[in-house]
Design a protein around this motif. Structure first.
Motif: not given
Length: 279
Positions: A99, A132-133, A161-162, A164, A188, A190, A249, A252-253
């Motif tokens: 990300q 990804p985050g 942060v969200p 994953i 992206e 998350t 960041e 939420v994707s």
């Protein structure tokens, strides 16, 4: 044939299993010998030496490219892997990017990864880029201290942060490797909600049925610990996000839902599946 690099890791292992269960021929690539699912071919290779991938790529039509930690550092020759794939007849590459190439484009490792993305886009290959985050599995850094002392030591305890679940990344990657509709897509990835390290520690405590104390590390203490297992530049870039996430960041994707038709798994689901690591 589909080739999976990083096949013994938190994303590569479930991805390899999912592809094998889908009836595909799979070659699992890792640096060292490893157990793989029945019917899966294993090849030991170091991504730092792209020519060494030639035996793994022989006959392959698709490649999942996950870089090891040192390959994120400036000066690594990751772009050569794309050239090796193209020369070997690979048609599609799914790249696990980050990300941060969008949210932190000037970090040292983000510049290197964006360069790799550009090389892939400009190649003659079909491509999909996954960004990804933070990973839920990063909580495994705490496993030893939780087992021994019921303590989580981490920086920025109340900054979330969200994150994953790597299993969600693997499922998305499998879809992108198997389904042509994702060609030339950027996703992206998350989790479903923002969660702080302190909340993660509480989720682990709940699953254990035992209290877990949270200890705040300073930024320098965290960087020193992280630099033992990853490039210093990657540790620096990661801490910048963890300490002060920007609005992008924190978002939420919808992309996991878009690809898989379901919401991403919450952190508690990841904990439930991996609680043995903390007992």
């Amino acid at each position: 044939m589909i080739v999976v690099t990083g096949a013994t890791g938190n994303v590569g292992r479930p991805l390899t299993r999912a592809l094998a269960e889908a009836g595909r021929q799979v070659t699992a690539v890792s640096r060292h010998a490893a157990a793989v699912p029945d019917g899966v071919r294993h090849v030991a290779a170091d991504l730092a030496e792209p020519a060494g991938l030639e035996p793994a790529l022989a006959g392959a039509k698709a490649l999942f490219l996950l870089l090891s930690g040192e390959m994120h550092a400036p000066g690594a020759n990751a772009a050569d892997i794309i050239g090796q794939a193209e020369a070997s007849g690979v048609r599609r590459v799914v790249l696990l990017s980050t990300q941060g190439v969008v949210t932190r484009p000037f970090g040292a490792t983000r510049i290197a990864m964006r360069t790799l993305e550009d090389v892939l886009r400009e190649s003659g290959l079909e491509w999909v880029i996954l960004r990804p985050g933070g990973f839920a599995s990063n909580a495994l850094w705490w496993a030893e201290s939780i087992r021994a002392r019921r303590v989580v030591a981490a920086p920025f305890g109340d900054v979330g942060v969200p994150i994953i679940d790597p299993a969600d990344i693997a499922e998305v990657a499998a879809a992108c490797l198997l389904e042509g509709r994702h060609a030339d897509g950027v996703y992206e990835l998350t989790g479903p909600e923002v969660i702080t390290p302190r909340q993660q520690a509480q989720a682990i405590a709940t699953a254990l049925g035992s209290p877990v104390r949270f200890h705040d590390l300073t930024r320098d203490e965290a960087k020193a610990a992280m630099a033992r297992s990853m490039a210093a530049e990657l540790a620096e870039d990661t801490l910048a996000i963890l300490g002060s996430p920007n609005p992008a960041e924190l978002r939420v994707s919808p992309d996991v839902q878009r690809v898989l038709g379901r919401a991403p798994r919450p952190f508690a689901d990841w904990v439930a599946r991996n609680i043995a690591a903390f007992r």
